[in-house]
Design a protein around this motif. Structure first.
Motif, PDB file in Angstrom:
ATOM      1  N   ASN A 155       0.722  -1.198  -0.155  1.00 14.51           N
ATOM      2  CA  ASN A 155      -0.110   0.071  -0.233  1.00 14.51           C
ATOM      3  C   ASN A 155       0.927   1.064  -0.044  1.00 14.51           C
ATOM      4  O   ASN A 155       1.892   1.199   0.680  1.00 14.51           O
ATOM      5  N   VAL A 156       0.479   2.189  -0.723  1.00 22.66           N
ATOM      6  CA  VAL A 156       1.192   3.467  -1.001  1.00 22.66           C
ATOM      7  C   VAL A 156       0.249   4.534  -0.844  1.00 22.66           C
ATOM      8  O   VAL A 156      -0.717   4.565  -1.565  1.00 22.66           O
ATOM      9  N   THR A 157       0.273   5.685  -0.047  1.00 27.68           N
ATOM     10  CA  THR A 157      -0.457   6.785  -0.147  1.00 27.68           C
ATOM     11  C   THR A 157       0.227   8.016  -0.666  1.00 27.68           C
ATOM     12  O   THR A 157       1.351   8.251  -0.257  1.00 27.68           O
ATOM     13  N   ILE A 158      -0.552   8.340  -1.857  1.00 28.95           N
ATOM     14  CA  ILE A 158       0.072   9.414  -2.456  1.00 28.95           C
ATOM     15  C   ILE A 158      -0.748  10.841  -2.301  1.00 28.95           C
ATOM     16  O   ILE A 158      -2.163  10.881  -2.385  1.00 28.95           O
ATOM     17  N   TYR A 159      -0.093  11.881  -1.963  1.00 29.88           N
ATOM     18  CA  TYR A 159      -0.690  13.279  -1.828  1.00 29.88           C
ATOM     19  C   TYR A 159      -0.406  14.086  -2.961  1.00 29.88           C
ATOM     20  O   TYR A 159       0.645  14.168  -3.457  1.00 29.88           O
ATOM     21  N   ILE A 160      -1.506  14.887  -3.167  1.00 24.84           N
ATOM     22  CA  ILE A 160      -1.090  15.738  -4.450  1.00 24.84           C
ATOM     23  C   ILE A 160      -1.309  17.256  -3.941  1.00 24.84           C
ATOM     24  O   ILE A 160      -2.583  17.467  -3.080  1.00 24.84           O
ATOM     25  N   PHE A 161      -0.633  18.096  -3.820  1.00 15.79           N
ATOM     26  CA  PHE A 161      -0.252  19.439  -3.467  1.00 15.79           C
ATOM     27  C   PHE A 161      -0.697  20.433  -4.657  1.00 15.79           C
ATOM     28  O   PHE A 161       0.001  20.443  -5.392  1.00 15.79           O
ATOM     29  N   ILE A 162      -1.717  21.020  -4.566  1.00 21.36           N
ATOM     30  CA  ILE A 162      -1.923  22.053  -5.685  1.00 21.36           C
ATOM     31  C   ILE A 162      -1.806  23.473  -5.017  1.00 21.36           C
ATOM     32  O   ILE A 162      -2.488  23.873  -4.048  1.00 21.36           O
TER      33      ILE A 162
END
Length: 81
Positions: free
Chosen positions: A74-81
């Motif tokens: 499992n990998v959590t990916i965050y997107i910062f805009i």
């Protein structure tokens, strides 16, 4: 006479050198696709375009793909805009 001939020949070479070369143009095809990719740590990032050239004002269609290539389940990916 030789000076005029050399001048004319020089101008001919100059004109020929400044023309577009067909070999330098990308292939004209409806199925054109160019993809660039890079890998940083456990992620592979790919970016694709569908055309070799675009005109001014034309919208550009870009496809991107982010792939996790590591070993974790499992990998959590965050997107910062």
């Amino acid at each position: 006479m030789p000076k005029k001939f050399l001048l004319l020949l020089s101008m001919l070479f100059l004109v020929a050198a400044c023309q577009e070369k067909e070999a330098l143009k990308p292939p004209a095809s409806k199925n054109y696709s160019h993809t660039a990719s890079t890998q940083q740590e456990d992620f592979l990032y790919e970016l694709s375009i569908s055309k070799p050239t675009f005109t001014e004002g034309e919208s550009i269609k870009i496809k991107t793909k982010l792939t996790y290539v590591g070993q974790a389940q499992n990998v959590t990916i965050y997107i910062f805009i």
